[in-house]
Design a protein around this motif. Structure first.
Motif, PDB file in Angstrom:
ATOM      1  N   MET A 123     -11.924   3.042 -20.915  1.00 49.73           N
ATOM      2  CA  MET A 123     -11.057   2.354 -19.965  1.00 49.73           C
ATOM      3  C   MET A 123     -10.290   3.327 -19.086  1.00 49.73           C
ATOM      4  SD  MET A 123     -11.604  -0.826 -20.184  1.00 49.73           S
ATOM      5  CE  MET A 123     -10.237  -1.381 -19.190  1.00 49.73           C
ATOM      6  N   GLU A 124      -9.934   4.460 -19.660  1.00 46.41           N
ATOM      7  CA  GLU A 124      -9.214   5.468 -18.877  1.00 46.41           C
ATOM      8  C   GLU A 124     -10.075   5.944 -17.709  1.00 46.41           C
ATOM      9  OE1 GLU A 124      -6.345   8.070 -17.545  1.00 46.41           O
ATOM     10  OE2 GLU A 124      -6.205   6.426 -19.001  1.00 46.41           O
ATOM     11  N   TRP A 125     -11.394   6.018 -17.921  1.00 44.83           N
ATOM     12  CA  TRP A 125     -12.312   6.450 -16.868  1.00 44.83           C
ATOM     13  C   TRP A 125     -12.297   5.448 -15.714  1.00 44.83           C
ATOM     14  CZ3 TRP A 125     -16.643   5.256 -14.022  1.00 44.83           C
ATOM     15  CH2 TRP A 125     -17.390   6.331 -13.509  1.00 44.83           C
ATOM     16  N   LEU A 126     -12.109   4.155 -16.058  1.00 43.81           N
ATOM     17  CA  LEU A 126     -12.131   3.107 -15.046  1.00 43.81           C
ATOM     18  C   LEU A 126     -10.777   2.895 -14.375  1.00 43.81           C
ATOM     19  CD1 LEU A 126     -14.284   0.401 -16.889  1.00 43.81           C
ATOM     20  CD2 LEU A 126     -15.011   1.877 -15.016  1.00 43.81           C
ATOM     21  N   THR A 127      -9.715   2.983 -15.138  1.00 41.92           N
ATOM     22  CA  THR A 127      -8.394   2.631 -14.608  1.00 41.92           C
ATOM     23  C   THR A 127      -7.556   3.840 -14.204  1.00 41.92           C
ATOM     24  OG1 THR A 127      -7.413   2.621 -16.830  1.00 41.92           O
ATOM     25  CG2 THR A 127      -8.356   0.553 -16.035  1.00 41.92           C
ATOM     26  N   GLY A 128      -7.841   5.001 -14.799  1.00 42.02           N
ATOM     27  CA  GLY A 128      -7.027   6.185 -14.543  1.00 42.02           C
ATOM     28  C   GLY A 128      -6.868   6.537 -13.070  1.00 42.02           C
ATOM     29  N   PRO A 129      -7.966   6.590 -12.303  1.00 40.32           N
ATOM     30  CA  PRO A 129      -7.830   6.974 -10.889  1.00 40.32           C
ATOM     31  C   PRO A 129      -6.908   6.068 -10.084  1.00 40.32           C
ATOM     32  CG  PRO A 129     -10.120   7.089 -11.578  1.00 40.32           C
ATOM     33  CD  PRO A 129      -9.373   6.445 -12.701  1.00 40.32           C
ATOM     34  N   PHE A 130      -6.880   4.772 -10.414  1.00 40.55           N
ATOM     35  CA  PHE A 130      -6.100   3.826  -9.623  1.00 40.55           C
ATOM     36  C   PHE A 130      -4.612   3.837  -9.984  1.00 40.55           C
ATOM     37  CE2 PHE A 130     -10.428   1.897  -9.857  1.00 40.55           C
ATOM     38  CZ  PHE A 130     -10.791   2.192  -8.554  1.00 40.55           C
ATOM     39  N   GLU A 131      -4.249   4.661 -10.967  1.00 42.84           N
ATOM     40  CA  GLU A 131      -2.841   4.858 -11.272  1.00 42.84           C
ATOM     41  C   GLU A 131      -2.210   5.910 -10.369  1.00 42.84           C
ATOM     42  OE1 GLU A 131      -2.681   5.794 -15.398  1.00 42.84           O
ATOM     43  OE2 GLU A 131      -3.372   3.808 -16.054  1.00 42.84           O
ATOM     44  N   VAL A 132      -3.063   6.625  -9.634  1.00 44.26           N
ATOM     45  CA  VAL A 132      -2.586   7.609  -8.655  1.00 44.26           C
ATOM     46  C   VAL A 132      -2.273   6.867  -7.358  1.00 44.26           C
ATOM     47  CG1 VAL A 132      -3.142   9.723  -7.398  1.00 44.26           C
ATOM     48  CG2 VAL A 132      -4.031   9.367  -9.724  1.00 44.26           C
ATOM     49  N   GLY A 133      -1.114   7.174  -6.767  1.00 42.10           N
ATOM     50  CA  GLY A 133      -0.628   6.418  -5.619  1.00 42.10           C
ATOM     51  C   GLY A 133      -1.593   6.314  -4.469  1.00 42.10           C
ATOM     52  N   PHE A 134      -2.145   7.441  -4.016  1.00 44.65           N
ATOM     53  CA  PHE A 134      -2.997   7.391  -2.825  1.00 44.65           C
ATOM     54  C   PHE A 134      -4.339   6.708  -3.110  1.00 44.65           C
ATOM     55  CE2 PHE A 134      -4.057  11.502  -4.742  1.00 44.65           C
ATOM     56  CZ  PHE A 134      -5.437  11.542  -4.670  1.00 44.65           C
ATOM     57  N   VAL A 135      -4.798   6.771  -4.361  1.00 45.74           N
ATOM     58  CA  VAL A 135      -6.037   6.071  -4.705  1.00 45.74           C
ATOM     59  C   VAL A 135      -5.782   4.564  -4.776  1.00 45.74           C
ATOM     60  CG1 VAL A 135      -7.922   5.868  -6.365  1.00 45.74           C
ATOM     61  CG2 VAL A 135      -6.853   8.079  -5.983  1.00 45.74           C
ATOM     62  N   ALA A 136      -4.625   4.185  -5.280  1.00 48.49           N
ATOM     63  CA  ALA A 136      -4.276   2.762  -5.328  1.00 48.49           C
ATOM     64  C   ALA A 136      -4.188   2.185  -3.920  1.00 48.49           C
ATOM     65  CB  ALA A 136      -2.949   2.575  -6.057  1.00 48.49           C
ATOM     66  N   ARG A 137      -3.585   2.942  -2.990  1.00 53.76           N
ATOM     67  CA  ARG A 137      -3.522   2.471  -1.603  1.00 53.76           C
ATOM     68  C   ARG A 137      -4.923   2.390  -0.996  1.00 53.76           C
ATOM     69  NH1 ARG A 137       1.020   5.854  -1.681  1.00 53.76           N
ATOM     70  NH2 ARG A 137      -0.179   7.580  -0.775  1.00 53.76           N
ATOM     71  N   ALA A 138      -5.769   3.356  -1.336  1.00 57.55           N
ATOM     72  CA  ALA A 138      -7.152   3.320  -0.857  1.00 57.55           C
ATOM     73  C   ALA A 138      -7.868   2.082  -1.371  1.00 57.55           C
ATOM     74  CB  ALA A 138      -7.890   4.581  -1.294  1.00 57.55           C
ATOM     75  N   LEU A 139      -7.599   1.729  -2.634  1.00 58.98           N
ATOM     76  CA  LEU A 139      -8.227   0.541  -3.220  1.00 58.98           C
ATOM     77  C   LEU A 139      -7.804  -0.715  -2.468  1.00 58.98           C
ATOM     78  CD1 LEU A 139      -9.820  -0.949  -5.414  1.00 58.98           C
ATOM     79  CD2 LEU A 139      -7.743  -0.918  -6.823  1.00 58.98           C
ATOM     80  N   TRP A 140      -6.513  -0.877  -2.242  1.00 56.30           N
ATOM     81  CA  TRP A 140      -6.039  -2.057  -1.530  1.00 56.30           C
ATOM     82  C   TRP A 140      -6.565  -2.091  -0.104  1.00 56.30           C
ATOM     83  CZ3 TRP A 140      -4.539  -6.240  -3.686  1.00 56.30           C
ATOM     84  CH2 TRP A 140      -3.889  -6.213  -4.922  1.00 56.30           C
ATOM     85  N   GLY A 141      -6.589  -0.927   0.540  1.00 54.39           N
ATOM     86  CA  GLY A 141      -7.142  -0.862   1.887  1.00 54.39           C
ATOM     87  C   GLY A 141      -8.605  -1.253   1.907  1.00 54.39           C
ATOM     88  N   GLY A 142      -9.367  -0.750   0.951  1.00 55.20           N
ATOM     89  CA  GLY A 142     -10.789  -1.082   0.877  1.00 55.20           C
ATOM     90  C   GLY A 142     -11.022  -2.553   0.597  1.00 55.20           C
ATOM     91  N   LEU A 143     -10.194  -3.153  -0.258  1.00 55.64           N
ATOM     92  CA  LEU A 143     -10.354  -4.571  -0.568  1.00 55.64           C
ATOM     93  C   LEU A 143     -10.059  -5.441   0.652  1.00 55.64           C
ATOM     94  CD1 LEU A 143      -8.719  -4.750  -4.123  1.00 55.64           C
ATOM     95  CD2 LEU A 143     -11.151  -4.706  -3.549  1.00 55.64           C
ATOM     96  N   LEU A 144      -9.012  -5.088   1.400  1.00 54.19           N
ATOM     97  CA  LEU A 144      -8.699  -5.835   2.619  1.00 54.19           C
ATOM     98  C   LEU A 144      -9.833  -5.721   3.639  1.00 54.19           C
ATOM     99  CD1 LEU A 144      -4.909  -4.916   2.991  1.00 54.19           C
ATOM    100  CD2 LEU A 144      -5.839  -7.186   2.524  1.00 54.19           C
ATOM    101  N   VAL A 145     -10.350  -4.516   3.776  1.00 53.40           N
ATOM    102  CA  VAL A 145     -11.466  -4.296   4.704  1.00 53.40           C
ATOM    103  C   VAL A 145     -12.700  -5.077   4.254  1.00 53.40           C
ATOM    104  CG1 VAL A 145     -13.154  -2.560   5.456  1.00 53.40           C
ATOM    105  CG2 VAL A 145     -10.714  -2.070   5.605  1.00 53.40           C
ATOM    106  N   ALA A 146     -12.931  -5.136   2.954  1.00 55.08           N
ATOM    107  CA  ALA A 146     -14.090  -5.867   2.430  1.00 55.08           C
ATOM    108  C   ALA A 146     -14.041  -7.342   2.829  1.00 55.08           C
ATOM    109  CB  ALA A 146     -14.155  -5.727   0.911  1.00 55.08           C
ATOM    110  N   VAL A 147     -12.853  -7.928   2.756  1.00 57.81           N
ATOM    111  CA  VAL A 147     -12.725  -9.348   3.113  1.00 57.81           C
ATOM    112  C   VAL A 147     -12.877  -9.538   4.622  1.00 57.81           C
ATOM    113  CG1 VAL A 147     -11.245 -11.381   3.033  1.00 57.81           C
ATOM    114  CG2 VAL A 147     -11.234  -9.768   1.129  1.00 57.81           C
ATOM    115  N   ILE A 148     -12.247  -8.670   5.410  1.00 60.27           N
ATOM    116  CA  ILE A 148     -12.360  -8.769   6.868  1.00 60.27           C
ATOM    117  C   ILE A 148     -13.823  -8.631   7.300  1.00 60.27           C
ATOM    118  CG2 ILE A 148     -11.740  -7.670   9.055  1.00 60.27           C
ATOM    119  CD1 ILE A 148      -9.123  -6.770   7.706  1.00 60.27           C
TER     120      ILE A 148
END
Length: 277
Positions: free
Chosen positions: A1-26
């Motif tokens: 689980m750490e392999w899957l969730t660890g990166p998204f605990e880092v601030g800039f990666v979390a912002r990248a995730l949210w940005g990517g999800l918004l772009v995916a829907v658009i």
């Protein structure tokens, strides 16, 4: 689980995730119409065509989003003008403007002192540099895309399948085509910061094309495409983090990989007799 969730605990990666999800829907909202209407080459050309505007805005210290929007609009107007000529096909006009706008953008960027860095960022994006303000812009773009999609659903549907029938029904296909192009422009401009001008085509086309193999209803295609785009975003960011690859390119490649997986799965499905399904 750490392999899957660890990166998204880092601030800039979390912002990248949210940005990517918004772009995916658009991109799911706009890309569905691109796939159904057969506008793939047009959308690819518009994605490349916004480079001059982005480059000029960067050199002048202005808004990159505004520069991208103006350049994309200029590209769309240019294609429309050239397509009116009886001696030139629409594809010819798109191809010429495609190369011309891309070349102009590279020439403009070459005037900057950090040519290689700027050009790489413009072409391939920098999803890991997404800021909180960028997320607000993407959220606003998503709201606008949803409003256009809902308000124009009937007109877009008729236009996608039969332009003459749309005209017969009084749905004003010319206006609908303009609004569809506006939706496409919105998606491209909102997405380029995440995956760049070269790779936005992957998120725009691959998820809707993958879902079109499994669904017949347009809302289902959009919802499935958004889900596929979200999966591609998560997988791309995880692969990029653990293997040190370019984040934007990995996200786009993941979207294309999802399409080919969908093609293979659909091929297997089609070989199974209907009575055994």
């Amino acid at each position: 689980m750490e392999w899957l969730t660890g990166p998204f605990e880092v601030g800039f990666v979390a912002r990248a995730l949210w940005g990517g999800l918004l772009v995916a829907v658009i991109c799911a909202l706009a890309g569905t119409w691109v796939v159904l209407r057969g506008m793939a080459f047009m959308s690819d050309a518009m994605a490349h065509g916004m480079l001059p505007g982005v480059a000029i805005a960067s050199l002048l210290g202005g808004s990159l989003l505004l520069g991208a929007a103006l350049s994309s609009v200029a590209m769309a107007l240019g294609v429309t003008a050239l397509s009116r000529s009886s001696r030139l096909s629409r594809d010819t006009g798109i191809g010429l403007l495609f190369v011309g706008m891309l070349a102009a953008g590279v020439i403009i960027v070459s005037r900057s002192q950090s040519f290689a860095v700027d050009l790489t960022g413009f072409l391939f994006g920098d999803v890991l540099a997404v800021r909180g303000s960028d997320l607000l812009v993407l959220a606003g773009a998503l709201v606008a895309a949803l409003l256009i999609t809902v308000a124009c659903h009937r007109s877009f549907t008729a236009l996608a399948f039969d332009r003459r029938k749309a005209a017969t029904l009084g749905l004003r296909p010319g206006l609908a085509q303009g609004l569809m192009t506006a939706l496409l422009t919105l998606a491209i401009v909102a997405s380029f910061h995440v995956v760049g001008t070269l790779l936005v085509f992957g998120l725009l086309i691959a998820p809707p094309a993958a879902m079109a193999l499994w669904a017949d209803r347009i809302p289902a295609i959009m919802a499935g495409a958004a889900l596929i785009g979200a999966v591609a975003t998560v997988c791309g960011l995880l692969i990029s983090w653990h293997f040190g690859t370019a984040a934007g390119a990995t996200v786009a490649a993941s979207a294309v990989a999802c399409f080919f997986v969908s093609v293979l799965a659909a091929s297997v499905r089609d070989r199974i007799p209907a009575t055994d399904r």
